[in-house]
Design a protein around this motif. Structure first.
Motif, PDB file in Angstrom:
ATOM      1  N   GLN A  10      16.267   7.267  -5.548  1.00 47.88           N
ATOM      2  CA  GLN A  10      16.223   8.078  -4.333  1.00 47.88           C
ATOM      3  C   GLN A  10      14.972   7.805  -3.520  1.00 47.88           C
ATOM      4  N   HIS A  11      13.871   7.517  -4.194  1.00 51.16           N
ATOM      5  CA  HIS A  11      12.590   7.390  -3.495  1.00 51.16           C
ATOM      6  C   HIS A  11      12.419   6.050  -2.795  1.00 51.16           C
ATOM      7  N   PHE A  12      12.776   4.947  -3.466  1.00 53.15           N
ATOM      8  CA  PHE A  12      12.476   3.622  -2.920  1.00 53.15           C
ATOM      9  C   PHE A  12      13.620   3.132  -2.031  1.00 53.15           C
ATOM     10  N   PRO A  13      13.287   2.432  -0.933  1.00 55.97           N
ATOM     11  CA  PRO A  13      14.329   1.874  -0.069  1.00 55.97           C
ATOM     12  C   PRO A  13      15.067   0.754  -0.778  1.00 55.97           C
ATOM     13  N   VAL A  14      16.229   0.409  -0.230  1.00 59.72           N
ATOM     14  CA  VAL A  14      17.122  -0.530  -0.901  1.00 59.72           C
ATOM     15  C   VAL A  14      16.474  -1.889  -1.116  1.00 59.72           C
ATOM     16  N   ARG A  27       0.812  -1.222   0.000  1.00 56.33           N
ATOM     17  CA  ARG A  27       0.000   0.000   0.000  1.00 56.33           C
ATOM     18  C   ARG A  27       0.845   1.273   0.000  1.00 56.33           C
ATOM     19  N   ARG A  28       2.118   1.182   0.443  1.00 55.37           N
ATOM     20  CA  ARG A  28       2.959   2.383   0.467  1.00 55.37           C
ATOM     21  C   ARG A  28       3.555   2.687  -0.899  1.00 55.37           C
ATOM     22  N   HIS A  29       3.986   1.673  -1.628  1.00 51.28           N
ATOM     23  CA  HIS A  29       4.772   1.887  -2.843  1.00 51.28           C
ATOM     24  C   HIS A  29       3.983   1.758  -4.137  1.00 51.28           C
ATOM     25  N   ALA A  30       2.783   1.199  -4.104  1.00 51.03           N
ATOM     26  CA  ALA A  30       2.092   0.861  -5.352  1.00 51.03           C
ATOM     27  C   ALA A  30       1.823   2.079  -6.224  1.00 51.03           C
ATOM     28  N   LEU A  31       1.248   3.139  -5.648  1.00 54.34           N
ATOM     29  CA  LEU A  31       0.902   4.309  -6.459  1.00 54.34           C
ATOM     30  C   LEU A  31       2.134   4.997  -7.026  1.00 54.34           C
ATOM     31  N   PRO A  32       3.180   5.281  -6.215  1.00 48.73           N
ATOM     32  CA  PRO A  32       4.390   5.853  -6.833  1.00 48.73           C
ATOM     33  C   PRO A  32       4.973   4.962  -7.923  1.00 48.73           C
ATOM     34  N   ALA A  33       4.941   3.637  -7.731  1.00 49.74           N
ATOM     35  CA  ALA A  33       5.489   2.730  -8.744  1.00 49.74           C
ATOM     36  C   ALA A  33       4.745   2.884 -10.068  1.00 49.74           C
ATOM     37  N   VAL A  34       3.426   2.985 -10.012  1.00 50.51           N
ATOM     38  CA  VAL A  34       2.633   3.152 -11.234  1.00 50.51           C
ATOM     39  C   VAL A  34       2.935   4.496 -11.889  1.00 50.51           C
ATOM     40  N   LEU A  35       3.021   5.559 -11.083  1.00 55.66           N
ATOM     41  CA  LEU A  35       3.279   6.890 -11.638  1.00 55.66           C
ATOM     42  C   LEU A  35       4.674   6.971 -12.267  1.00 55.66           C
ATOM     43  N   PHE A  36       5.662   6.398 -11.594  1.00 57.77           N
ATOM     44  CA  PHE A  36       7.013   6.394 -12.170  1.00 57.77           C
ATOM     45  C   PHE A  36       7.026   5.633 -13.494  1.00 57.77           C
ATOM     46  N   ALA A  37       6.293   4.536 -13.577  1.00 58.62           N
ATOM     47  CA  ALA A  37       6.246   3.760 -14.817  1.00 58.62           C
ATOM     48  C   ALA A  37       5.616   4.568 -15.944  1.00 58.62           C
ATOM     49  N   VAL A  38       4.568   5.333 -15.642  1.00 58.06           N
ATOM     50  CA  VAL A  38       3.920   6.160 -16.664  1.00 58.06           C
ATOM     51  C   VAL A  38       4.875   7.250 -17.150  1.00 58.06           C
ATOM     52  N   VAL A  39       5.578   7.892 -16.199  1.00 58.13           N
ATOM     53  CA  VAL A  39       6.554   8.914 -16.585  1.00 58.13           C
ATOM     54  C   VAL A  39       7.647   8.303 -17.462  1.00 58.13           C
ATOM     55  N   SER A  40       8.116   7.112 -17.094  1.00 59.60           N
ATOM     56  CA  SER A  40       9.144   6.443 -17.884  1.00 59.60           C
ATOM     57  C   SER A  40       8.628   6.098 -19.276  1.00 59.60           C
ATOM     58  N   PHE A  41       7.360   5.737 -19.386  1.00 56.12           N
ATOM     59  CA  PHE A  41       6.767   5.464 -20.698  1.00 56.12           C
ATOM     60  C   PHE A  41       6.899   6.686 -21.603  1.00 56.12           C
ATOM     61  N   PHE A  42       6.477   7.854 -21.093  1.00 58.32           N
ATOM     62  CA  PHE A  42       6.574   9.069 -21.900  1.00 58.32           C
ATOM     63  C   PHE A  42       8.030   9.444 -22.158  1.00 58.32           C
ATOM     64  N   GLY A  43       8.881   9.260 -21.128  1.00 53.62           N
ATOM     65  CA  GLY A  43      10.281   9.608 -21.295  1.00 53.62           C
ATOM     66  C   GLY A  43      10.961   8.790 -22.379  1.00 53.62           C
ATOM     67  N   GLY A  97      13.617  -1.896 -12.279  1.00 42.57           N
ATOM     68  CA  GLY A  97      13.272  -2.829 -13.346  1.00 42.57           C
ATOM     69  C   GLY A  97      11.844  -2.639 -13.826  1.00 42.57           C
ATOM     70  N   TRP A  98      10.924  -2.432 -12.881  1.00 41.31           N
ATOM     71  CA  TRP A  98       9.526  -2.180 -13.225  1.00 41.31           C
ATOM     72  C   TRP A  98       9.387  -0.883 -14.024  1.00 41.31           C
ATOM     73  N   THR A  99      10.052   0.179 -13.554  1.00 42.05           N
ATOM     74  CA  THR A  99       9.956   1.479 -14.228  1.00 42.05           C
ATOM     75  C   THR A  99      10.484   1.394 -15.651  1.00 42.05           C
ATOM     76  N   LEU A 100      11.639   0.773 -15.823  1.00 39.70           N
ATOM     77  CA  LEU A 100      12.201   0.645 -17.165  1.00 39.70           C
ATOM     78  C   LEU A 100      11.434  -0.362 -18.012  1.00 39.70           C
ATOM     79  N   GLY A 101      10.908  -1.411 -17.367  1.00 40.41           N
ATOM     80  CA  GLY A 101      10.158  -2.418 -18.113  1.00 40.41           C
ATOM     81  C   GLY A 101       8.911  -1.842 -18.753  1.00 40.41           C
ATOM     82  N   ILE A 102       8.126  -1.091 -17.957  1.00 40.78           N
ATOM     83  CA  ILE A 102       6.939  -0.441 -18.526  1.00 40.78           C
ATOM     84  C   ILE A 102       7.354   0.660 -19.487  1.00 40.78           C
TER      85      ILE A 102
END
Length: 346
Positions: free
Chosen positions: A267-271, A148-164, A279-284
């Protein structure tokens, strides 16, 4: 019986596609691993800068590719250039010998002496080993990333990476052709590609330290805004010097922005979930890398006006800017500790 020319072309295209798939599988693993290791071995006050410095190699490669293409393509053809692309394989023995293993991995596997030697050599602390208790071990991988803590940022980062990556691969593939359609000769069109990658290197290295100081959100936001603005202004600019400046800014706002996004993720996600998040961000994002060249090809085939060749790439940059606004800001030490606690107890 000799193959007909269409059948031979189809077979060659299939082989080419399979080899591109293999290359993509390899690079898809290299990038998140390199970013995760860079973040792990960096002082927190220099993490974004070190990531930008490491990832600027991507743009340096783009610069070399453009320079070599201008010099060698007319003489030796594309096959020779693809052969040169295999030269980096020669450094594999050096990578095996000198790139250190992840300290977190070594500690988790009980290889404490090796972890201590590596940490002493690099001047970083050894991570604490998890306590030997009967409590459940921290979840890792996708299970930890999509709590519940990381799911929404993970999705948003993936969308930004898609456009990037749509912008990165779309422009790297089609910018020379777009500039040729605007009336520039081939040599000048390839020079625009060189300038774009050079702008990415300089911009990301100069601005990433500001991310360490003020947080990655405003710097990433600035980069995508720069891309949207520069691509829009290219539609009306006519003087060549101004065009080169705008293309350099677009390089920072596209390739440089993607570098900043990966630093932002690190920077955002813990180790515990950092490599998975990368991997998720770049994969999407790879869906954007697929979409970008197709998007540019359809754009040029549609015979739209020269202005819309630039507006069409300004729109994804503006959409990425809007998504960055929804991302979390700079994490405090307390929130990072809370995130780590939640991963261990989820």
């Amino acid at each position: 019986m000799k193959q007909s020319q269409p059948a031979a072309n189809q077979a060659a295209a299939i082989r080419f596609g399979l080899f591109r798939l293999l290359a993509g599988l390899g690079l898809g693993g290299v990038m998140p691993t390199a970013v995760a290791l860079t973040a792990e071995y960096s002082d927190p006050s220099r993490r974004s800068f070190n990531n930008a410095l490491m990832f600027s190699g991507y743009s340096v490669g783009g610069i070399l590719a453009a320079v070599l293409a201008m010099a060698l393509l007319p003489v030796w053809g594309f096959r020779f250039l693809f052969g040169l692309g295999a030269v980096p394989l020669l450094i594999l023995p050096l990578l095996v010998r000198y790139v250190p293993e992840s300290l977190v991995f070594l500690v988790a596997k009980g290889r404490l002496e090796e972890a201590e030697r590596t940490a002493a050599r690099l001047g970083v602390p050894v991570p604490e080993a998890p306590p030997a208790t009967a409590e459940p071990q921290p979840k890792r991988g996708p299970a930890a990333l999509f709590n519940r803590r990381h799911a929404l940022p993970a999705v948003l980062f993936a969308v930004v990476s898609f456009f990037g990556l749509l912008l990165v691969y779309g422009l790297n593939t089609w910018l020379p052709q777009i500039m040729r359609s605007a009336g520039y000769p081939l040599s000048s069109s390839l020079l625009f590609l060189l300038v774009m990658n050079l702008g990415a290197v300089i911009g990301s290295v100069l601005f990433s330290p500001l991310g360490d100081r003020f947080g990655m959100k405003p710097i990433t936001l600035l980069s995508f805004l720069a891309a949207a603005a520069s691509m829009s202004l290219l539609s009306i600019a006519t003087a060549a010097p101004l065009m080169y400046v705008l293309v350099a800014i677009a390089g920072f706002g596209t390739i440089g922005a993607q570098i900043l996004v990966l630093g932002y993720v690190a920077q955002h996600f813990p180790v515990e979930v950092r490599a998975t998040a990368l991997g998720w961000t770049l994969g999407i994002g790879r869906f954007g890398a697929i979409t970008g060249p197709l998007f540019g090809g359809l754009l040029l085939d549609s015979k739209v006006s020269i202005e819309w060749n630039f507006y069409a790439f300004a729109i994804p940059a503006a959409l990425a800017t809007a998504v960055v606004l929804l991302l979390p800001g700079k994490a405090t030490q307390a929130s990072e500790q809370a995130a780590q606690v939640e991963v261990r107890t989820a």
